[in-house]
Design a protein around this motif. Structure first.
Motif, PDB file in Angstrom:
ATOM      1  N   LEU A  87      44.106  50.767  43.028  1.00 42.03           N
ATOM      2  CA  LEU A  87      44.597  49.423  43.139  1.00 42.03           C
ATOM      3  C   LEU A  87      46.113  49.478  43.968  1.00 42.03           C
ATOM      4  CD1 LEU A  87      43.484  47.618  39.783  1.00 42.03           C
ATOM      5  CD2 LEU A  87      42.636  47.422  42.170  1.00 42.03           C
ATOM      6  N   MET A  88      46.870  50.365  43.414  1.00 40.23           N
ATOM      7  CA  MET A  88      48.138  50.176  43.860  1.00 40.23           C
ATOM      8  C   MET A  88      49.102  51.414  43.162  1.00 40.23           C
ATOM      9  SD  MET A  88      50.135  47.459  41.491  1.00 40.23           S
ATOM     10  CE  MET A  88      51.937  48.153  41.582  1.00 40.23           C
TER      11      MET A  88
ATOM     12  N   GLN B 142      44.436  51.916  38.518  1.00 39.49           N
ATOM     13  CA  GLN B 142      42.992  51.891  38.839  1.00 39.49           C
ATOM     14  C   GLN B 142      42.094  51.028  38.031  1.00 39.49           C
ATOM     15  OE1 GLN B 142      41.181  55.681  37.871  1.00 39.49           O
ATOM     16  NE2 GLN B 142      39.838  55.614  39.593  1.00 39.49           N
ATOM     17  N   GLN B 143      41.320  50.338  38.813  1.00 36.99           N
ATOM     18  CA  GLN B 143      40.431  49.352  38.116  1.00 36.99           C
ATOM     19  C   GLN B 143      39.592  50.291  37.190  1.00 36.99           C
ATOM     20  OE1 GLN B 143      40.442  46.001  37.965  1.00 36.99           O
ATOM     21  NE2 GLN B 143      38.493  46.039  36.449  1.00 36.99           N
TER      22      GLN B 143
ATOM     23  N   ASP C 295      42.472  46.317  33.906  1.00 42.79           N
ATOM     24  CA  ASP C 295      41.586  45.383  34.299  1.00 42.79           C
ATOM     25  C   ASP C 295      42.420  44.276  35.184  1.00 42.79           C
ATOM     26  OD1 ASP C 295      39.461  43.573  34.679  1.00 42.79           O
ATOM     27  OD2 ASP C 295      39.541  42.864  32.479  1.00 42.79           O
ATOM     28  N   GLN C 296      42.299  44.437  36.331  1.00 38.79           N
ATOM     29  CA  GLN C 296      43.183  43.609  37.422  1.00 38.79           C
ATOM     30  C   GLN C 296      42.508  42.214  37.229  1.00 38.79           C
ATOM     31  OE1 GLN C 296      45.927  44.729  39.189  1.00 38.79           O
ATOM     32  NE2 GLN C 296      45.864  42.563  39.587  1.00 38.79           N
TER      33      GLN C 296
ATOM     34  N   ARG D 295      43.379  42.636  47.329  1.00 38.07           N
ATOM     35  CA  ARG D 295      42.900  43.314  46.541  1.00 38.07           C
ATOM     36  C   ARG D 295      43.409  44.444  45.766  1.00 38.07           C
ATOM     37  NH1 ARG D 295      40.790  42.793  41.122  1.00 38.07           N
ATOM     38  NH2 ARG D 295      39.548  44.588  40.597  1.00 38.07           N
ATOM     39  N   THR D 296      43.519  45.320  47.031  1.00 38.30           N
ATOM     40  CA  THR D 296      44.043  46.502  46.473  1.00 38.30           C
ATOM     41  C   THR D 296      45.085  46.878  47.632  1.00 38.30           C
ATOM     42  OG1 THR D 296      43.888  48.880  46.718  1.00 38.30           O
ATOM     43  CG2 THR D 296      42.096  47.662  47.860  1.00 38.30           C
ATOM     44  N   CYS D 297      46.138  47.769  47.590  1.00 36.59           N
ATOM     45  CA  CYS D 297      47.146  48.097  48.590  1.00 36.59           C
ATOM     46  C   CYS D 297      46.576  49.002  49.412  1.00 36.59           C
ATOM     47  CB  CYS D 297      48.241  48.655  47.897  1.00 36.59           C
ATOM     48  SG  CYS D 297      49.303  47.582  46.765  1.00 36.59           S
ATOM     49  N   PHE D 298      45.244  49.596  49.301  1.00 32.40           N
ATOM     50  CA  PHE D 298      44.779  50.518  50.200  1.00 32.40           C
ATOM     51  C   PHE D 298      43.570  50.199  50.979  1.00 32.40           C
ATOM     52  CE2 PHE D 298      47.057  52.797  46.647  1.00 32.40           C
ATOM     53  CZ  PHE D 298      47.735  53.368  47.354  1.00 32.40           C
ATOM     54  N   ASP D 299      43.383  48.868  51.351  1.00 31.60           N
ATOM     55  CA  ASP D 299      42.399  48.686  52.072  1.00 31.60           C
ATOM     56  C   ASP D 299      42.497  48.079  53.785  1.00 31.60           C
ATOM     57  OD1 ASP D 299      43.328  46.112  51.468  1.00 31.60           O
ATOM     58  OD2 ASP D 299      41.559  45.191  51.012  1.00 31.60           O
TER      59      ASP D 299
END
Length: 121
Positions: free
Chosen positions: A39-40, A31-32, A98-99, A109-113
């Motif tokens: 994020l993933m 998580q950012q 911090d990605q 950016r994220t695996c969930f978008d």
């Protein structure tokens, strides 16, 4: 499915609390740290968690390749660890990071978008 042997380098108090699956793994959510963006999801065993805690870089266990990987070593999309926590059941790890760059292997950016589900689909 083979069981992983707990790593003696991981703090014994942490190792004793972890509830691993049959393969000795726990899901690890990245998580950012400042925005809360999920994020993933990766997988960690005791060694990956130990490396993550001691190096400040996220290390995961690749179930498909059967090897450790440090996020960003090949892509440059590094995850700098800000904090690590266990959930209330000690069966999931939350790593606030911090990605740098994309978190997803697709370049997003994220695996969930990409695949937002709605009722009736």
């Amino acid at each position: 499915m083979s069981s992983r042997v707990p790593n003696p380098q991981l703090d014994p108090a942490v190792a004793a609390r972890l509830k691993r699956d049959a393969d000795g793994l726990v899901p690890a959510i990245a998580q950012q740290y400042d925005t809360g963006e999920v994020l993933m999801l990766g997988w960690m065993d005791d060694e990956a968690l130990h490396r993550t805690l001691t190096t400040g870089r996220c290390t995961y266990w690749s179930r498909s390749r059967q090897e450790y990987w440090v996020k960003g070593d090949t892509s440059g999309h590094v995850q700098h660890v800000k904090s690590v926590a266990l959930d209330c059941d000690a069966d999931t790890v939350l790593v606030k990071v911090d990605q740098v760059g994309a978190a997803c292997h697709t370049g997003a950016r994220t695996c969930f978008d990409e695949d937002v589900l709605t009722e009736g689909q």
